[in-house]
Design a protein around this motif. Structure first.
Motif, PDB file in Angstrom:
ATOM      1  N   SER A  39       0.816  -1.210   0.000  1.00 24.56           N
ATOM      2  CA  SER A  39       0.000   0.000   0.000  1.00 24.56           C
ATOM      3  C   SER A  39       0.850   1.260   0.000  1.00 24.56           C
ATOM      4  O   SER A  39       0.493   2.260  -0.645  1.00 24.56           O
ATOM      5  N   ILE A  40       1.971   1.250   0.721  1.00 26.63           N
ATOM      6  CA  ILE A  40       2.865   2.406   0.744  1.00 26.63           C
ATOM      7  C   ILE A  40       3.457   2.663  -0.643  1.00 26.63           C
ATOM      8  O   ILE A  40       3.426   3.782  -1.165  1.00 26.63           O
ATOM      9  N   ARG A  43       0.620   3.619  -3.356  1.00 25.07           N
ATOM     10  CA  ARG A  43      -0.488   4.482  -2.924  1.00 25.07           C
ATOM     11  C   ARG A  43      -0.918   5.509  -3.972  1.00 25.07           C
ATOM     12  O   ARG A  43      -2.053   5.993  -3.929  1.00 25.07           O
ATOM     13  N   ASN A  44      -0.033   5.831  -4.932  1.00 23.72           N
ATOM     14  CA  ASN A  44      -0.400   6.785  -5.973  1.00 23.72           C
ATOM     15  C   ASN A  44      -0.979   6.106  -7.217  1.00 23.72           C
ATOM     16  O   ASN A  44      -1.383   6.783  -8.159  1.00 23.72           O
ATOM     17  N   MET A  48      -7.494   3.903  -2.051  1.00 23.96           N
ATOM     18  CA  MET A  48      -7.606   2.863  -1.038  1.00 23.96           C
ATOM     19  C   MET A  48      -8.861   2.022  -1.216  1.00 23.96           C
ATOM     20  O   MET A  48      -8.859   0.822  -0.982  1.00 23.96           O
ATOM     21  N   THR A  51      -8.053  -0.636  -3.875  1.00 24.42           N
ATOM     22  CA  THR A  51      -6.811  -1.389  -3.740  1.00 24.42           C
ATOM     23  C   THR A  51      -6.986  -2.854  -4.127  1.00 24.42           C
ATOM     24  O   THR A  51      -8.018  -3.466  -3.816  1.00 24.42           O
ATOM     25  N   GLU A 158       0.199  14.726   2.221  1.00 27.65           N
ATOM     26  CA  GLU A 158      -0.381  13.408   2.487  1.00 27.65           C
ATOM     27  C   GLU A 158      -0.656  13.225   3.978  1.00 27.65           C
ATOM     28  O   GLU A 158      -1.706  12.702   4.370  1.00 27.65           O
ATOM     29  N   THR A 163      -3.407  10.356   4.824  1.00 29.18           N
ATOM     30  CA  THR A 163      -3.058   9.211   3.984  1.00 29.18           C
ATOM     31  C   THR A 163      -2.466   8.069   4.802  1.00 29.18           C
ATOM     32  O   THR A 163      -2.763   6.891   4.549  1.00 29.18           O
ATOM     33  N   ILE A 167      -4.043   4.229   5.088  1.00 28.16           N
ATOM     34  CA  ILE A 167      -3.317   2.989   4.798  1.00 28.16           C
ATOM     35  C   ILE A 167      -3.369   2.050   6.001  1.00 28.16           C
ATOM     36  O   ILE A 167      -3.588   0.841   5.869  1.00 28.16           O
TER      37      ILE A 167
END
Length: 235
Positions: A39-40, A43-44, A48, A51, A158, A163, A167
């Motif tokens: 996810s890190i 993330r762009n 979410m 995902t 973020e 953000t 996550i």
């Protein structure tokens, strides 16, 4: 960016592209750290709510360690779930004796941990050593630390817009466990994904280990970890 599974220490190798390896002993919260790492880094690329974690178990997308007592209990329960129907369950006493003798998947637990711990001390820019109990206590700061190590630090914007917390929520044990893919899905080797999710509690070992077992664990830990500078949190 290529995410690969090696066996949770997080390490980077620099060549034509950056490769990230997530490594741990079995049943140390590996599913969680893989979800966070994915996810890190991505993330762009995905919102979410969109995902791929909603449709694919983290073990299929991508060092990190838990204290030996909880690791042992989680591995024992997991191994018994994987046994064939015609095979008797492994008793706690028998499993404990094997663990203490170093008869364990991927080799002796303490050798495995110390190998990565020593390597992380020698190459801190390439190997990030994480412990499950630390993430449980303060997940937000450790997600920021992991993002910085991976080369994907969070911007001020973020952080302002939450953000990091988004996550954390998406990759939380409670959220992942309730996703249909993890409740009803089957892994690549035919293992139900729900086998990967148990309690996610620190200190659950106290519900299983006898005083004699605890005493032996203490002795083993002291013998193996003495002078290493590495300690385990047990609750």
């Amino acid at each position: 960016m290529d995410l690969e599974t090696k066996d949770l220490v997080v390490s980077k190798r620099q060549d034509d592209e950056v490769k990230i390896y997530v490594s741990s002993s079995p049943k140390c919260g590996t599913t969680w750290i893989k979800a966070l790492t994915f996810s890190i880094v991505n993330r762009n690329q995905f919102a979410m709510e969109e995902t791929p974690l909603r449709d694919v178990c983290p073990h299929q997308l991508v060092p990190y360690f838990e204290n030996p007592r909880d690791t042992f209990i989680s591995h024992w329960i997991y191994a018994n779930k994987l046994r064939a129907e015609n095979v008797e369950p492994l008793s706690l006493d028998e499993a404990f004796e094997k663990f203490c003798q170093g008869i364990n998947g991927f080799g002796p637990f303490f050798d495995h941990v110390l190998g990565y711990w020593n390597a992380s001390q020698e190459n801190p820019n390439k190997i990030l050593f994480l412990q499950y109990e630390d993430l449980k206590e303060d997940i937000v700061s450790h997600v920021k630390r992991l993002a910085m190590f991976l080369g994907f630090p969070f911007t001020d914007e973020e952080e302002k817009h939450g953000t990091v917390e988004e996550i954390v929520k998406t990759c939380s044990f409670g959220n992942l466990k309730e996703l249909d893919v993890n409740k009803n899905g089957i892994g690549p080797f035919g293992t139900p994904n729900n086998y990967l999710f148990r309690k996610a509690e620190v200190g659950d070992w106290s519900n299983y280990l006898t005083p004699a077992m605890v005493e032996r664990f203490e002795k083993l830990t002291q013998e193996n970890m003495d002078k290493s500078g590495l300690t385990f949190r047990l609750s």
